[in-house]
Design a protein around this motif. Structure first.
Motif, PDB file in Angstrom:
ATOM      1  N   PRO A  62       0.798  -1.236   0.000  1.00  0.00           N
ATOM      2  CA  PRO A  62       0.000   0.000   0.000  1.00  0.00           C
ATOM      3  C   PRO A  62       0.826   1.279   0.000  1.00  0.00           C
ATOM      4  CG  PRO A  62      -0.067  -1.064   2.156  1.00  0.00           C
ATOM      5  CD  PRO A  62       0.594  -2.029   1.225  1.00  0.00           C
ATOM      6  N   GLU A  63       2.094   1.163   0.320  1.00  0.00           N
ATOM      7  CA  GLU A  63       2.940   2.369   0.389  1.00  0.00           C
ATOM      8  C   GLU A  63       3.488   2.789  -0.972  1.00  0.00           C
ATOM      9  OE1 GLU A  63       2.782   0.423   4.323  1.00  0.00           O
ATOM     10  OE2 GLU A  63       3.244  -0.274   2.293  1.00  0.00           O
ATOM     11  N   TYR A  64       3.138   2.050  -2.039  1.00  0.00           N
ATOM     12  CA  TYR A  64       3.640   2.376  -3.369  1.00  0.00           C
ATOM     13  C   TYR A  64       2.499   2.437  -4.378  1.00  0.00           C
ATOM     14  CZ  TYR A  64       7.934   0.760  -1.133  1.00  0.00           C
ATOM     15  OH  TYR A  64       8.977   0.581  -0.266  1.00  0.00           O
ATOM     16  N   LYS A  65       2.683   3.276  -5.372  1.00  0.00           N
ATOM     17  CA  LYS A  65       1.772   3.329  -6.514  1.00  0.00           C
ATOM     18  C   LYS A  65       2.566   2.921  -7.750  1.00  0.00           C
ATOM     19  CE  LYS A  65      -1.128   6.449  -9.253  1.00  0.00           C
ATOM     20  NZ  LYS A  65      -1.614   7.859  -9.416  1.00  0.00           N
ATOM     21  N   VAL A  66       2.119   1.870  -8.428  1.00  0.00           N
ATOM     22  CA  VAL A  66       2.866   1.322  -9.558  1.00  0.00           C
ATOM     23  C   VAL A  66       2.160   1.669 -10.862  1.00  0.00           C
ATOM     24  CG1 VAL A  66       3.904  -0.766 -10.517  1.00  0.00           C
ATOM     25  CG2 VAL A  66       3.572  -0.569  -8.054  1.00  0.00           C
TER      26      VAL A  66
ATOM     27  N   LEU B  58      15.019  -9.984  -3.758  1.00  0.00           N
ATOM     28  CA  LEU B  58      15.768  -9.113  -2.847  1.00  0.00           C
ATOM     29  C   LEU B  58      15.146  -7.721  -2.791  1.00  0.00           C
ATOM     30  CD1 LEU B  58      19.474  -9.978  -3.806  1.00  0.00           C
ATOM     31  CD2 LEU B  58      18.213 -10.730  -1.771  1.00  0.00           C
ATOM     32  N   LEU B  59      14.769  -7.196  -3.952  1.00  0.00           N
ATOM     33  CA  LEU B  59      14.176  -5.861  -3.997  1.00  0.00           C
ATOM     34  C   LEU B  59      12.811  -5.843  -3.324  1.00  0.00           C
ATOM     35  CD1 LEU B  59      14.248  -2.927  -4.972  1.00  0.00           C
ATOM     36  CD2 LEU B  59      13.243  -3.706  -7.135  1.00  0.00           C
ATOM     37  N   ILE B  60      12.015  -6.854  -3.571  1.00  0.00           N
ATOM     38  CA  ILE B  60      10.682  -6.924  -2.964  1.00  0.00           C
ATOM     39  C   ILE B  60      10.788  -6.959  -1.442  1.00  0.00           C
ATOM     40  CG2 ILE B  60       8.651  -8.393  -2.691  1.00  0.00           C
ATOM     41  CD1 ILE B  60       9.195  -9.276  -5.669  1.00  0.00           C
ATOM     42  N   THR B  61      11.696  -7.783  -0.945  1.00  0.00           N
ATOM     43  CA  THR B  61      11.894  -7.879   0.506  1.00  0.00           C
ATOM     44  C   THR B  61      12.348  -6.547   1.081  1.00  0.00           C
ATOM     45  OG1 THR B  61      12.477 -10.225   0.320  1.00  0.00           O
ATOM     46  CG2 THR B  61      13.168  -9.070   2.331  1.00  0.00           C
ATOM     47  N   ALA B  62      13.268  -5.892   0.396  1.00  0.00           N
ATOM     48  CA  ALA B  62      13.780  -4.606   0.880  1.00  0.00           C
ATOM     49  C   ALA B  62      12.692  -3.539   0.868  1.00  0.00           C
ATOM     50  CB  ALA B  62      14.966  -4.168   0.017  1.00  0.00           C
ATOM     51  N   LEU B  63      11.888  -3.491  -0.177  1.00  0.00           N
ATOM     52  CA  LEU B  63      10.826  -2.485  -0.259  1.00  0.00           C
ATOM     53  C   LEU B  63       9.797  -2.670   0.855  1.00  0.00           C
ATOM     54  CD1 LEU B  63      10.237  -2.262  -4.113  1.00  0.00           C
ATOM     55  CD2 LEU B  63      11.310  -0.554  -2.646  1.00  0.00           C
TER      56      LEU B  63
ATOM     57  N   GLY C  57       8.020   9.274   1.976  1.00  0.00           N
ATOM     58  CA  GLY C  57       9.351   9.780   1.679  1.00  0.00           C
ATOM     59  C   GLY C  57       9.499  10.116   0.208  1.00  0.00           C
ATOM     60  N   THR C  58      10.753  10.159  -0.242  1.00  0.00           N
ATOM     61  CA  THR C  58      11.068  10.543  -1.613  1.00  0.00           C
ATOM     62  C   THR C  58      11.838   9.439  -2.323  1.00  0.00           C
ATOM     63  OG1 THR C  58      13.193  11.541  -1.008  1.00  0.00           O
ATOM     64  CG2 THR C  58      11.223  12.969  -0.920  1.00  0.00           C
ATOM     65  N   ALA C  59      11.893   9.548  -3.640  1.00  0.00           N
ATOM     66  CA  ALA C  59      12.680   8.599  -4.426  1.00  0.00           C
ATOM     67  C   ALA C  59      14.153   8.687  -4.055  1.00  0.00           C
ATOM     68  CB  ALA C  59      12.477   8.869  -5.909  1.00  0.00           C
ATOM     69  N   ALA C  60      14.646   9.910  -3.846  1.00  0.00           N
ATOM     70  CA  ALA C  60      16.057  10.088  -3.479  1.00  0.00           C
ATOM     71  C   ALA C  60      16.348   9.396  -2.146  1.00  0.00           C
ATOM     72  CB  ALA C  60      16.397  11.575  -3.400  1.00  0.00           C
ATOM     73  N   GLY C  61      15.432   9.549  -1.192  1.00  0.00           N
ATOM     74  CA  GLY C  61      15.623   8.912   0.102  1.00  0.00           C
ATOM     75  C   GLY C  61      15.564   7.395   0.012  1.00  0.00           C
ATOM     76  N   LEU C  62      14.623   6.882  -0.773  1.00  0.00           N
ATOM     77  CA  LEU C  62      14.505   5.434  -0.940  1.00  0.00           C
ATOM     78  C   LEU C  62      15.735   4.870  -1.638  1.00  0.00           C
ATOM     79  CD1 LEU C  62      12.974   2.773  -0.822  1.00  0.00           C
ATOM     80  CD2 LEU C  62      11.723   3.480  -2.886  1.00  0.00           C
ATOM     81  N   LYS C  63      16.204   5.560  -2.656  1.00  0.00           N
ATOM     82  CA  LYS C  63      17.391   5.095  -3.383  1.00  0.00           C
ATOM     83  C   LYS C  63      18.592   5.002  -2.443  1.00  0.00           C
ATOM     84  CE  LYS C  63      20.610   6.532  -7.029  1.00  0.00           C
ATOM     85  NZ  LYS C  63      20.868   7.476  -8.135  1.00  0.00           N
TER      86      LYS C  63
END
Length: 340
Positions: A267-271, A329-334, A286-292
């Motif tokens: 729910p925290e993302y819009k795809v 790995l990405l899914i788990t991290a997100l 947050g922001t893309a820069a912060g997430l990156k």
């Protein structure tokens, strides 16, 4: 724009475990091509073919195009800047959001630039500008125009020159190349990359294809020796061994959908929907820069902060599909970011 593109792991101290920021094929350098280039390294003590004439002829033969229909370039980016220079002072429409270099090149050569949102583009759109830049499939959205729609758009605007960037055409099932149609499309320049599916972006190799009369206008501004010896050798090898560089777009897109769906369920993302192996999503916390930065620091995973694309917001990110294991790995991290 020198900084702000994807594949910028060199800016970080830690090792990149999986790079989702680059929309180049994730499979890595093909072993046969690597060996071939190693065997040709001694050739760098001589100048390369000044006009890449041999590779040009091979590409024309492969595409069944007449002589003079292709101009080999130092990656797709050189092609973009050559086109902008050839039409210095033109009026130009850029369909956005898209690759920043279209706008940058046009402004460098004093174009009057207008913008059209991708979702406003239809087969019946009428343009009043001299040029139109369309990336198909589009970077960063992954959206694509099908063959019928694109041809209708081009024939509807006979007095406008269309620059169709097909850098990602091999990563979609929704669009096809315009190369076979150039004989009846005098107002089209097709940009192609030889680095994306072959995983050699560091060598910089691409080309422009068009009817000779139109392409000669661009060719006049090309400097000699712009394509280096190893890039040319890579081109020869790729054309001689096409079977080694064939990607199963269907399989890749299935894996892409699984990644897309996994992120969509958080729910925290819009795809956003895509027709290719990369897509946009927005972090709503947050922001893309912060997430990156967080993904690199905590997990060694690199994504593309897409907030600097024209018209996108601070939360927009772009990711390209990798292997199932890397995607996990990405899914788990997100999921962890949503709790951060």
């Amino acid at each position: 724009m020198i900084q702000g593109h994807g594949d910028d792991g060199y800016l970080f101290d830690q090792q990149v475990k999986a790079d989702f920021s680059s929309n180049v094929w994730y499979g890595g350098l093909q072993a046969g091509l690597k060996e071939h280039l190693s065997n040709k390294i001694s050739g760098i003590d001589h100048y390369p073919d000044a006009g890449a004439a041999k590779l040009q002829a091979l590409l024309e033969s492969q595409a069944s195009l007449p002589a003079g229909s292709i101009l080999v370039t130092n990656g797709g980016t050189e092609a973009i800047y050559l086109v902008a220079q050839a039409f210095t002072g033109a009026t130009t429409t850029v369909v956005v959001p898209t690759f920043a270099e279209y706008e940058d090149a046009c402004k460098l050569y004093r174009h009057q630039v207008q913008y059209l949102q991708w979702d406003k583009l239809t087969p019946d759109t009428t343009f009043t500008t001299d040029l139109v830049f369309i990336c198909n499939p589009n970077n960063p959205t992954g959206q694509a125009l099908d063959e019928k729609a694109l041809q209708q758009l081009i024939t509807h605007n006979k007095h406008t020159v269309f620059i169709i960037d097909e850098a990602y055409i091999q990563f979609t099932l929704h669009a096809v190349t315009m190369l076979p149609h150039l004989h009846r499309l005098p107002n089209v320049l097709v940009l192609r990359s030889m680095t994306k599916t072959c995983c050699i972006p560091g060598l910089r190799l691409g080309y422009v294809a068009a009817r000779k009369q139109l392409l000669d206008r661009v060719r006049a501004f090309r400097m000699p020796w712009s394509v280096n010896s190893l890039a040319l050798e890579a081109g020869y090898y790729i054309l001689e061994h096409p079977e080694q560089f064939t990607i199963s777009a269907g399989g890749l897109l299935q894996e892409t959908f699984r990644l897309w769906e996994a992120i969509r369920k958080m729910p925290e993302y819009k795809v956003h929907a895509s027709h290719t192996h990369f897509f946009l999503f927005e972090t709503l916390t947050g922001t893309a820069a912060g997430l990156k930065a967080w993904l690199m620091e905590r997990h060694g995973l690199l994504i593309r902060d897409a907030s600097n694309f024209y018209g996108l917001e601070p939360g927009h990110c772009r990711v390209a599909c990798r292997s199932a294991a890397d995607n996990k790995l990405l899914i788990t991290a997100l999921r962890q970011w949503t709790l951060y």
